[in-house]
Motif scaffolding. Structure first.
Motif, PDB file in Angstrom:
ATOM      1  N   TYR A 430     -30.273  51.851 -34.306  1.00 21.54           N
ATOM      2  CA  TYR A 430     -30.379  52.165 -32.883  1.00 21.54           C
ATOM      3  C   TYR A 430     -31.159  53.457 -32.655  1.00 21.54           C
ATOM      4  CZ  TYR A 430     -26.708  48.662 -32.381  1.00 21.54           C
ATOM      5  OH  TYR A 430     -25.993  47.502 -32.420  1.00 21.54           O
ATOM      6  N   PRO A 431     -31.902  53.528 -31.550  1.00 17.64           N
ATOM      7  CA  PRO A 431     -32.654  54.748 -31.226  1.00 17.64           C
ATOM      8  C   PRO A 431     -31.784  55.764 -30.488  1.00 17.64           C
ATOM      9  CG  PRO A 431     -33.137  53.064 -29.607  1.00 17.64           C
ATOM     10  CD  PRO A 431     -32.218  52.424 -30.619  1.00 17.64           C
ATOM     11  N   VAL A 432     -32.138  57.034 -30.592  1.00 13.99           N
ATOM     12  CA  VAL A 432     -31.502  58.079 -29.801  1.00 13.99           C
ATOM     13  C   VAL A 432     -32.272  58.223 -28.496  1.00 13.99           C
ATOM     14  CG1 VAL A 432     -30.704  59.273 -31.856  1.00 13.99           C
ATOM     15  CG2 VAL A 432     -32.887  59.935 -30.830  1.00 13.99           C
ATOM     16  N   LYS A 433     -31.748  59.013 -27.562  1.00 16.56           N
ATOM     17  CA  LYS A 433     -32.432  59.236 -26.302  1.00 16.56           C
ATOM     18  C   LYS A 433     -33.759  59.954 -26.531  1.00 16.56           C
ATOM     19  CE  LYS A 433     -28.242  59.496 -23.452  1.00 16.56           C
ATOM     20  NZ  LYS A 433     -27.447  60.358 -22.544  1.00 16.56           N
ATOM     21  N   ALA A 434     -34.687  59.701 -25.640  1.00 20.61           N
ATOM     22  CA  ALA A 434     -36.041  60.234 -25.816  1.00 20.61           C
ATOM     23  C   ALA A 434     -36.068  61.754 -25.904  1.00 20.61           C
ATOM     24  CB  ALA A 434     -36.931  59.759 -24.667  1.00 20.61           C
ATOM     25  N   ASP A 435     -35.218  62.451 -25.127  1.00 17.03           N
ATOM     26  CA  ASP A 435     -35.263  63.909 -25.154  1.00 17.03           C
ATOM     27  C   ASP A 435     -34.619  64.501 -26.403  1.00 17.03           C
ATOM     28  OD1 ASP A 435     -32.823  63.012 -24.249  1.00 17.03           O
ATOM     29  OD2 ASP A 435     -32.594  64.500 -22.671  1.00 17.03           O
ATOM     30  N   TYR A 436     -33.983  63.657 -27.239  1.00 18.47           N
ATOM     31  CA  TYR A 436     -33.439  64.124 -28.504  1.00 18.47           C
ATOM     32  C   TYR A 436     -34.478  64.069 -29.627  1.00 18.47           C
ATOM     33  CZ  TYR A 436     -28.799  63.309 -26.364  1.00 18.47           C
ATOM     34  OH  TYR A 436     -27.707  63.318 -25.538  1.00 18.47           O
ATOM     35  N   VAL A 437     -35.471  63.208 -29.482  1.00 18.09           N
ATOM     36  CA  VAL A 437     -36.400  62.908 -30.574  1.00 18.09           C
ATOM     37  C   VAL A 437     -37.076  64.142 -31.155  1.00 18.09           C
ATOM     38  CG1 VAL A 437     -38.510  61.654 -31.193  1.00 18.09           C
ATOM     39  CG2 VAL A 437     -36.774  60.546 -29.773  1.00 18.09           C
ATOM     40  N   ASP A 441     -36.314  64.130 -37.121  1.00 14.45           N
ATOM     41  CA  ASP A 441     -37.414  63.972 -38.076  1.00 14.45           C
ATOM     42  C   ASP A 441     -38.589  63.204 -37.494  1.00 14.45           C
ATOM     43  OD1 ASP A 441     -36.399  61.425 -37.887  1.00 14.45           O
ATOM     44  OD2 ASP A 441     -36.093  61.138 -40.041  1.00 14.45           O
ATOM     45  N   GLY A 442     -38.519  62.910 -36.181  1.00 15.41           N
ATOM     46  CA  GLY A 442     -39.618  62.231 -35.509  1.00 15.41           C
ATOM     47  C   GLY A 442     -39.470  60.731 -35.404  1.00 15.41           C
ATOM     48  N   LYS A 443     -38.531  60.153 -36.147  1.00 10.84           N
ATOM     49  CA  LYS A 443     -38.357  58.698 -36.118  1.00 10.84           C
ATOM     50  C   LYS A 443     -37.561  58.239 -34.898  1.00 10.84           C
ATOM     51  CE  LYS A 443     -38.611  58.283 -41.152  1.00 10.84           C
ATOM     52  NZ  LYS A 443     -37.884  57.881 -42.384  1.00 10.84           N
ATOM     53  N   GLY A 444     -36.760  59.138 -34.329  1.00  9.17           N
ATOM     54  CA  GLY A 444     -36.021  58.806 -33.119  1.00  9.17           C
ATOM     55  C   GLY A 444     -34.855  57.867 -33.323  1.00  9.17           C
ATOM     56  N   LYS A 445     -34.315  57.812 -34.526  1.00  6.32           N
ATOM     57  CA  LYS A 445     -33.176  56.941 -34.835  1.00  6.32           C
ATOM     58  C   LYS A 445     -31.934  57.777 -35.137  1.00  6.32           C
ATOM     59  CE  LYS A 445     -35.638  53.094 -34.775  1.00  6.32           C
ATOM     60  NZ  LYS A 445     -35.400  51.999 -33.805  1.00  6.32           N
ATOM     61  N   TYR A 446     -30.764  57.155 -34.991  1.00  4.09           N
ATOM     62  CA  TYR A 446     -29.548  57.837 -35.416  1.00  4.09           C
ATOM     63  C   TYR A 446     -29.661  58.156 -36.904  1.00  4.09           C
ATOM     64  CZ  TYR A 446     -26.739  57.164 -31.194  1.00  4.09           C
ATOM     65  OH  TYR A 446     -26.233  57.244 -29.918  1.00  4.09           O
ATOM     66  N   ALA A 448     -28.738  58.935 -40.868  1.00  2.00           N
ATOM     67  CA  ALA A 448     -27.791  58.510 -41.895  1.00  2.00           C
ATOM     68  C   ALA A 448     -27.751  59.493 -43.048  1.00  2.00           C
ATOM     69  CB  ALA A 448     -28.167  57.119 -42.421  1.00  2.00           C
ATOM     70  N   HIS A 449     -28.558  60.562 -42.986  1.00  2.00           N
ATOM     71  CA  HIS A 449     -28.669  61.534 -44.079  1.00  2.00           C
ATOM     72  C   HIS A 449     -29.014  62.888 -43.485  1.00  2.00           C
ATOM     73  CE1 HIS A 449     -30.241  63.499 -47.727  1.00  2.00           C
ATOM     74  NE2 HIS A 449     -29.592  62.563 -48.415  1.00  2.00           N
ATOM     75  N   MET A 450     -28.644  63.957 -44.179  1.00  2.00           N
ATOM     76  CA  MET A 450     -28.936  65.297 -43.683  1.00  2.00           C
ATOM     77  C   MET A 450     -30.429  65.563 -43.544  1.00  2.00           C
ATOM     78  SD  MET A 450     -26.117  66.798 -42.879  1.00  2.00           S
ATOM     79  CE  MET A 450     -26.585  68.512 -42.715  1.00  2.00           C
ATOM     80  N   ASP A 451     -31.259  64.835 -44.257  1.00  4.40           N
ATOM     81  CA  ASP A 451     -32.706  64.968 -44.091  1.00  4.40           C
ATOM     82  C   ASP A 451     -33.157  64.550 -42.694  1.00  4.40           C
ATOM     83  OD1 ASP A 451     -32.891  65.824 -46.682  1.00  4.40           O
ATOM     84  OD2 ASP A 451     -33.574  63.893 -47.496  1.00  4.40           O
ATOM     85  N   GLU A 452     -32.294  63.791 -42.001  1.00  3.36           N
ATOM     86  CA  GLU A 452     -32.623  63.281 -40.668  1.00  3.36           C
ATOM     87  C   GLU A 452     -31.828  63.993 -39.568  1.00  3.36           C
ATOM     88  OE1 GLU A 452     -33.040  58.859 -42.739  1.00  3.36           O
ATOM     89  OE2 GLU A 452     -31.281  59.387 -41.542  1.00  3.36           O
ATOM     90  N   TYR A 453     -31.194  65.085 -39.922  1.00  2.00           N
ATOM     91  CA  TYR A 453     -30.320  65.835 -39.021  1.00  2.00           C
ATOM     92  C   TYR A 453     -31.068  66.281 -37.754  1.00  2.00           C
ATOM     93  CZ  TYR A 453     -26.896  69.490 -37.736  1.00  2.00           C
ATOM     94  OH  TYR A 453     -25.969  70.271 -37.104  1.00  2.00           O
ATOM     95  N   TYR A 454     -30.384  66.209 -36.607  1.00  2.00           N
ATOM     96  CA  TYR A 454     -30.960  66.654 -35.332  1.00  2.00           C
ATOM     97  C   TYR A 454     -30.436  68.053 -35.010  1.00  2.00           C
ATOM     98  CZ  TYR A 454     -32.887  62.054 -34.221  1.00  2.00           C
ATOM     99  OH  TYR A 454     -33.628  60.902 -34.222  1.00  2.00           O
TER     100      TYR A 454
END
Length: 542
Positions: A430-437, A441-446, A448-454
């Protein structure tokens, strides 16, 4: 970014870690040089200190005496003066846990707790938690602003409506914020309405100015057995109360007082504020469907915590379980406001009435369990853990899958491919909201790993509480696939109620959860190994 600063009380052989921010991304490499010292499998790895001799006691006085004698190693100055007993717990393994609040001249330091743990032989085995070293300095604790004035300032700060369902509460605290320890009133303002809130505002007790604020609204034999129809058509057996009224005859209400030691399970109509009632034991009217599900699901969740963990309701003291349905108009949400569950009806397209989801009910009620145990602060990583534990127990109680909210998605959402709210097994579906992207990491997805942390600011999702929670959600999924959901529940419940404190972050959670697995199943067990590997797989290390 606004930050609060704490020093974790995490002992290795002779090491007290330096200060950290709850907003930091904590992904230390697995080959870090400073390893916690460990001697026996019965002692928590993350807090072990090599004792010269056994420390036997398990009373609050003994714990304080130990902290005082080891003041330099632990880092809590003048513990007998600056710590106040919060509670003493004995768990199912026979261990005792003495939990303290840090105080200054009797005033609690917000979020600062230290826990001393004893094994079943009453031997002191570990200490963990966090404290504010600077708070032990001289602080003027005389308030220049009255409590009433602070409450009014808080109501203005959070734009509270004129009419409140609950009287605001206020407590004088020491509030560490942006490097300064403030004497402040912690004011809780709770309200429903178009934009419901469970706000905590911190009002400077000297100037009356607002220091900080955040919304902790956490979004999803007169006894008789009745039968009702739920939102999705399922037939539900529910416990109701039958009353004989001279003018109306027999009336049945969604009031369940059949459980010994529980104040009751009550389901209300948000439109009139009254408990649902019916002139029949059969609840089949369409307007009643959401109420039937809320009432039924509340009992299922209550039974789970009682049967699996010996917990009597959300506070473990038998507090009433209260739900409101039909809240708002086309309201696509549900929330725990610190006192009750509230469910919207959805808009019919994106969502159906949210009380239809057992995992949604379990999620919201688990927020109540969290409030009455670790009380994880609802922002940044501690807030993400708050959401994650709610999701995880939602998936454990509604045990058919690893999704959250699959039963409340409407036809429009399903047509767009949104078949659940979140996925523990595959967060990135699933995608996150646009203003979170831009903060990820630029992919805009929830993630699953700390490398993708928001690295979100608090103005967005309270610093990522619903977004970064998917990392620890995925860790739980990986662990659960190896050891099963029942063992996963035992491990995570123990960590939540024994080890975690209000400011715990992801690394704290890893240590606490791995140690809980070792406590229950043994340090060399397959369960402890699987738990550590689950966190390794998502990049959360010690």
């Amino acid at each position: 970014m606004k930050k609060n600063y704490f020093v974790p009380v995490l002992l290795s052989s002779a090491l007290v870690l330096s200060s950290f921010s709850a907003a930091n991304v904590l992904a230390a490499p697995p080959d870090q040089s400073a390893k916690p010292w460990n001697e026996t499998g019965s002692v928590p790895v993350f807090v072990k200190e090599k004792f010269g001799e056994k420390q036997v006691g398990s009373t609050a006085a003994h714990a304080l005496d130990y902290l005082k004698k080891n003041e330099k190693q632990i880092g809590v100055a003048n513990p007998d003066k600056n710590l106040k007993v919060k509670n003493i717990q004995k768990d199912s393994l026979g261990m005792k846990h003495v939990r303290f609040n840090q105080t200054v001249k009797g005033i609690p330091v917000e979020g600062a707790e230290v826990v001393v743990h004893y094994n079943k032989q009453d031997e002191l085995v570990s200490v963990n938690g966090s404290h504010i070293p600077e708070a032990t300095a001289e602080i003027d604790t005389s308030a220049a602003v009255s409590e009433a004035a602070a409450v009014e300032a808080a109501k203005q700060a959070v734009n509270a409506p004129a009419q409140l369902e609950e009287t605001p509460s206020a407590e004088l605290v020491i509030y560490p914020f942006e490097g300064t320890n403030h004497l402040a009133y912690k004011v809780n303002v709770n309200f429903l309405g178009e934009k419901p809130g469970n706000w905590f505002a911190f009002i400077d007790a000297k100037s009356g100015e607002t220091i900080d604020q955040y919304n902790a609204l956490m979004h999803v034999d007169n006894h008789h057995e009745s039968v009702g129809t739920g939102v999705l058509g399922a037939q539900r057996k529910i416990h109701t109360t039958r009353t004989q009224l001279p003018s109306q005859g027999t009336i049945f209400s969604l009031s369940d007082t059949s459980h010994a030691g529980l104040q009751g399970i009550f389901t209300y109509d948000a439109n009139d504020g009254k408990i649902f009632s019916n002139n029949s034991a059969s609840w089949k009217d369409e307007y009643q469907h959401a109420a039937v599900d809320a009432h039924y699901n509340s009992e299922v969740v209550y039974d789970y915590y009682l049967e699996e963990h010996g917990r009597n309701s959300l506070d473990d003291k038998g507090m009433a379980i209260v739900s409101y349905v039909h809240y708002g108009e086309n309201y696509n949400n549900a929330f725990w406001n610190g006192r009750q569950m509230t469910y919207g009806d959805g808009d019919g397209s994106y969502m159906v009435p949210l009380s239809a989801g057992l995992d949604v009910a379990a999620h919201e009620m688990t927020h109540g369990v969290i409030t009455n145990s670790a009380n994880l602060q609802y922002r940044f990583q501690s807030g993400a853990l708050n959401e994650s534990f709610a999701d995880i127990f939602g998936a454990l109680i509604d045990s058919e899958d690893w999704e959250v909210g699959e039963d409340i998605m409407g036809p429009g959402a399903k047509a767009d491919g949104r078949v659940s709210l979140r996925s523990l097994s595959d967060p990135s579906k699933y995608p996150v909201k646009a203003d979170y992207v831009p903060y990820g990491d630029g992919k805009g997805k929830y993630p699953a790993h700390m490398d993708e942390y928001y690295d979100l600011p608090r103005s967005l999702d309270n610093g990522g509480v619903h977004i970064n929670s998917s990392i620890t959600n995925h860790a739980a999924y990986l662990i659960g696939e190896k050891i099963g959901k029942e063992k996963l529940g035992q491990i995570f419940y123990r960590a939540l109620t024994v080890y975690l404190t209000p400011t715990s972050d992801f690394s704290d959670a890893r240590r606490s959860i791995v140690q809980s697995a070792a406590d229950i199943y043994g340090e060399a067990s397959a369960e402890a190994k699987a738990t550590a590997e689950g966190f390794d797989s998502v990049g959360i290390y010690e």
